[in-house]
Design an enzyme around this catalytic site. Structure first.
Site, PDB file in Angstrom:
ATOM      1  N   HIS A 654       0.842  -1.191   0.000  1.00  0.00           N
ATOM      2  CA  HIS A 654       0.000   0.000   0.000  1.00  0.00           C
ATOM      3  C   HIS A 654       0.878   1.241   0.000  1.00  0.00           C
ATOM      4  O   HIS A 654       1.905   1.285   0.673  1.00  0.00           O
ATOM      5  CB  HIS A 654      -0.904   0.011   1.237  1.00  0.00           C
ATOM      6  CG  HIS A 654      -1.560   1.324   1.465  1.00  0.00           C
ATOM      7  ND1 HIS A 654      -2.581   1.785   0.669  1.00  0.00           N
ATOM      8  CD2 HIS A 654      -1.321   2.306   2.372  1.00  0.00           C
ATOM      9  CE1 HIS A 654      -2.950   2.989   1.084  1.00  0.00           C
ATOM     10  NE2 HIS A 654      -2.200   3.325   2.108  1.00  0.00           N
ATOM     11  N   GLU A 678      -3.465   5.595  -3.070  1.00  0.00           N
ATOM     12  CA  GLU A 678      -4.266   6.796  -2.846  1.00  0.00           C
ATOM     13  C   GLU A 678      -4.584   7.402  -4.211  1.00  0.00           C
ATOM     14  O   GLU A 678      -3.690   7.660  -4.993  1.00  0.00           O
ATOM     15  CB  GLU A 678      -3.443   7.784  -2.026  1.00  0.00           C
ATOM     16  CG  GLU A 678      -4.205   8.875  -1.347  1.00  0.00           C
ATOM     17  CD  GLU A 678      -4.575  10.021  -2.243  1.00  0.00           C
ATOM     18  OE1 GLU A 678      -5.450  10.781  -1.846  1.00  0.00           O
ATOM     19  OE2 GLU A 678      -4.031  10.160  -3.345  1.00  0.00           O
ATOM     20  N   HIS A 707      -9.300  10.881   4.718  1.00  0.00           N
ATOM     21  CA  HIS A 707      -8.790  11.994   5.525  1.00  0.00           C
ATOM     22  C   HIS A 707      -9.883  12.974   5.922  1.00  0.00           C
ATOM     23  O   HIS A 707      -9.635  13.913   6.663  1.00  0.00           O
ATOM     24  CB  HIS A 707      -7.663  12.706   4.787  1.00  0.00           C
ATOM     25  CG  HIS A 707      -6.517  11.779   4.467  1.00  0.00           C
ATOM     26  ND1 HIS A 707      -6.478  11.021   3.330  1.00  0.00           N
ATOM     27  CD2 HIS A 707      -5.423  11.443   5.177  1.00  0.00           C
ATOM     28  CE1 HIS A 707      -5.382  10.286   3.339  1.00  0.00           C
ATOM     29  NE2 HIS A 707      -4.729  10.522   4.443  1.00  0.00           N
TER      30      HIS A 707
HETATM   31  N1  GLN Z   1      -1.941  -0.359   7.294  1.00  0.00           N
HETATM   32  C1  GLN Z   1      -1.829   1.029   7.631  1.00  0.00           C
HETATM   33  C2  GLN Z   1      -3.166   1.526   8.149  1.00  0.00           C
HETATM   34  O1  GLN Z   1      -4.160   1.126   7.678  1.00  0.00           O
HETATM   35  C3  GLN Z   1      -1.408   1.870   6.452  1.00  0.00           C
HETATM   36  C4  GLN Z   1      -1.280   3.319   6.804  1.00  0.00           C
HETATM   37  C5  GLN Z   1      -0.626   4.193   5.757  1.00  0.00           C
HETATM   38  O2  GLN Z   1      -0.587   3.891   4.610  1.00  0.00           O
HETATM   39  N2  GLN Z   1      -0.116   5.319   6.104  1.00  0.00           N
HETATM   40  O3  GLN Z   1      -3.219   2.346   9.033  1.00  0.00           O
HETATM   41 ZN    ZN Z   2      -2.033   5.023   3.235  1.00  0.00          ZN
END
Ligand code: GLN
Ligand code: ZN
Length: 769
Positions: A654, A678, A707
């Site tokens: 991610h 994102e 967010h």
């Molecule tokens: N696994 C993390 C979460 O869900 C990923 C957070 C991130 O990408 N900043 O909080």
């Molecule tokens: Zn993230």
């Protein structure tokens, strides 16, 4: 000679600003009281700096939310959607609401505020190669020609406030070229917007000059980049044109060397130059020789971005000849704003005293400058030898040297850095195992961190509950989270990360060679802070770090539960790192520790493992010519951490806020089976990059912005997935939010995820019809 500071952490030693902000947003603090608390914070910050010996104090470095956003408001460039009616709005706006610039600020930053409309927040992204996020200015010719005037009221009010402390103040302002460079302008040519932007900057400069400001620190950190001809021309044009009036201008750059742009700077009407001497090797002597001989030379000699005590003796030795030739023309400062360092080491009462003697935070860095100055002025280095010699020497000799770890790194070969089977083979093996529907739904890992969860962790830390009670309480949270996910109808579940305060700190605490503090918070965005671990020695795993929680979660459900790890580059980028070993070596040590965890997770029956790497993009060096080298070892480290997974184990990764264009080949090289990213704030436009270079594996472009607390509608997400499907075939698409949900509440999370699952279901029907 004068010592000065480029900026001080706004958040406060005890994160006071964070708590004021959150109270104000919740409606528990009035606007007047909020503003008073901010004013007090500024006073305290100036006092700390002054007491530490800083002579020229920065003004204008404080922000409620973000300094780039401040610049936007200062220039009168708030995007129109934040001040007019939107269909989303539940309220009608009174004139008063529209004039409430405080709430306007928060609407731009987070999509909502105590007053005014709810609307999609502006994008935010990483500030150069730091972990600080700024709010991206949205510019257009129409906006720039608007009649909203520039507004220097706040800046000048701060300037006046600082007078109660000293007359020796310097206004900090983000310069026009960096501001423009960091902005987005839709399809319009950014550089065509420069003339109108300069008109606004000119008004600001004139007002500052008229108000009696003497020194202006004009930040142009883009100078660290290798600017192309057009941007160089823009720089020249801007500074030939801007009239500074009575102001003296200290051109300021940081995070990289600017040796390559001295020709661009030297004939312009500046009064001084600040150089970051820490980020990269700079030939300071030759730079000085090329500059006009009446300029102030400000040297950033204390690292503003790490936590190590400076070896003042060696800095002193380098500075001594320069001081002899420059005299009063020499100013000393931290390399960059201290925004990126924690506030005050004195609070850390629990740190081992030996370890503590190796460290310096923002306040101590100011004190270091003051020690340096007095040594130089008095031509006596006794005091600084006493200060740094013993501690610095001990740190270098005492850091843990784990020969086993070093051997593991040095004996790695090519096969250790890739999965055995190709993605095509793996995809078949995984589908046989997991049997997932088209457009599988999942989340990024964390679920709302409720007050109860935080309370549980805090009690355990204070030893008010024992390990057994703690385990039971976290298991209850996991049980609840699994149940909720099943009710919502998600396909791939997570355990929810209730045991984690922070995705990096959690691992930091469990790794050998990493230390952690109580209060070393650094602002990440808005009211969000992180407490980076301190990597001081060789890294290894003491014992399994996540297996207990992941396998417990898996025992509760027939759906697959994704194990959740933080990747080596993110741990590296979000930590303070030792400076006696290359970052590449440190990354490989971390990768091996993560790899050990991957092996243990698989052995415990976990079939999907996510290794988060949100920080890959921001770890890039400022200069493009250095990107490839970095990306090579960064992707290699990620691959090393995942390589032991057999074909049937699905590896997810991610990332957030990655600007794909720059790093597309590297993202492909990670070879994750599924990558979630994102994209929602930018309306899937990030995926345009994939038209140029196809993304070969599965992709989960975030379909809503976590967010903000706004609940996304089904149609909106259906539409976004439709857009994504133009770039990635539907067989390889996943449906997920754009990041973890830990900062959200359950109410909105449940509604948002239900809508998301419905969007996926609706599309499945359409595609299968
Ligand atoms: N696994 C993390 C979460 O869900 C990923 C957070 C991130 O990408 N900043 O909080
Ligand atoms: Zn993230």
């Amino acid at each position: 000679m004068q010592i000065h500071n480029l900026g001080f952490p706004r958040i406060g030693a005890k994160r006071e600003l964070k708590f004021s902000l959150e109270k104000y947003w919740r409606g528990d603090l009035s606007k007047t009281d909020f503003l008073t608390e901010c004013k007090d914070r500024r006073q305290v910050n100036w006092q700390i700096q002054q007491q530490a010996g800083i002579e020229l104090l920065p003004v204008g470095d404080f922000a409620h939310y973000d300094h780039v956003l401040n610049t936007t408001l200062l220039l009168g460039l708030a995007p129109e959607r934040f001040s007019t009616h939107t269909s989303n709005s539940k309220h009608t706006h009174s004139k008063n609401e529209q004039r409430n610039t405080l709430d306007l600020e928060f609407r731009i930053g987070r999509g909502q505020a105590p007053s005014g409309c709810q609307c999609a927040a502006s994008d935010m992204t990483k500030w150069f190669n730091t972990n600080y996020h700024y709010i991206v200015p949205e510019l257009s010719a129409a906006l720039l020609s608007h009649d909203t005037p520039v507004n220097t009221d706040n800046l000048l009010a701060h300037f006046n406030e600082a007078q109660t402390i000293t007359d020796n103040r310097k206004v900090v302002l983000l310069g026009p070229i960096t501001y423009l460079y960091l902005s987005v302008s839709g399809n319009e040519d950014k550089l065509a917007l420069l003339p109108a932007l300069l008109t606004r900057y000119q008004t600001v400069l004139t007002q500052l000059s008229d108000a009696g400001v003497q020194w202006l620190q004009l930040d142009e950190p883009v100078l660290g980049l290798e600017l192309d001809h057009q941007w160089q021309q823009a720089f020249t044009q801007a500074y030939q044109q801007l009239k500074k009036g009575q102001l003296k201008v200290l051109l300021t750059s940081y995070f990289a060397s600017i040796d390559h742009h001295i020709a661009l700077i030297k004939d312009l009407a500046f009064d001084g130059l600040h150089i970051d001497t820490i980020a990269e090797q700079s030939d300071v002597v030759s730079i000085i020789e090329r500059l006009p001989n009446d300029w102030i030379i400000s040297l950033g000699v204390i690292n503003g971005r790490n936590v190590w005590k400076t070896d003042l003796v060696s800095v002193y030795q380098k500075l001594q000849p320069l001081y002899k030739t420059l005299g009063a023309r020499l100013w000393l400062a931290p390399s960059c704003s201290l925004l990126h360092s924690p506030v005050d080491l004195d609070q850390e009462s629990k740190l081992d005293s030996e370890f503590k003697s190796w460290l310096a935070f923002a306040k101590q860095k100011c004190q270091e400058l003051s020690l340096l100055k007095s040594a130089l002025v008095n031509d006596n280095s006794d005091e600084i030898s006493q200060y740094s010699n013993p501690a610095v020497a001990r740190r270098v000799s005492k850091r843990i040297n784990n020969i086993k770890v070093q051997q593991r790194v040095s004996t790695l070969t090519a096969v250790d850095f890739s999965r055995k089977e190709s993605f095509e083979v793996r995809k078949v093996a995984q589908q046989a195992e997991l049997n997932l529907p088209l457009l599988p739904t999942t989340t990024i890992g964390s679920f709302p961190q409720t007050g109860d969860i935080r309370e549980t962790r805090a009690k355990w830390r204070r030893s008010e509950i024992n390990d057994e009670q703690y385990t039971k309480l976290i298991q209850d949270e996991i049980r609840d989270t699994i149940k909720r996910q099943e009710e919502i109808g998600l396909d791939v579940l997570v355990h929810g990360e209730a045991e984690r305060n922070d995705m990096v700190e959690y691992f930091g605490e469990l790794l050998e060679g990493v230390a952690f503090t109580q209060f070393a918070w650094v602002q990440s965005y808005g009211s969000r802070c992180v407490k980076p671990p301190i990597i001081f020695g060789d890294i290894s795993r003491k014992k399994p770090m996540t297996v207990e929680w992941a396998s417990f979660a898996q025992s509760l459900t027939d759906k697959p539960v994704k194990g959740m790890l933080t990747g080596p580059i993110t741990i590296l980028c979000w930590s303070f790192v030792r400076d006696d070993l290359s970052r590449e070596q440190v990354a490989k040590q971390i990768a091996l520790a993560i790899s050990d965890e991957v092996v243990d997770l698989i052995a415990s029956g976990i079939q999907i493992i996510q290794i988060d790497e949100p920080a890959i993009r921001e770890g890039m060096p400022v200069k493009q010519s250095q990107w490839q080298t970095y990306l090579d070892w960064a992707t290699a480290s990620f691959c090393l951490s995942a390589a032991k997974a057999p074909a049937a184990t699905q590896i997810h990764s991610h990332m957030c806020y990655s600007e794909f264009n720059d790093i597309l080949p590297a993202i492909v090289a990670l070879d994750a089976d599924v990558l979630t990213v994102e994209t929602s704030r930018s309306n899937m436009s990030l995926l345009d990059a994939f038209d140029k270079q196809a993304y070969p594996n599965d992709l989960g472009p975030g379909v809503y912005d976590i967010h903000t607390p706004n609940v996304p509608e089904v149609d909106w997400m259906v539409n976004l997935i439709g857009k994504a499907q133009k770039h990635i075939p539907v067989e390889r698409l996943w449906v997920n939010p754009d990041c973890g949900l830990k900062t959200r509440g359950w109410t909105e999370t449940k509604l948002a995820l239900e809508n998301m699952v419905n969007a996926a279901k609706q599309l499945r029907k359409e595609y299968q019809a």
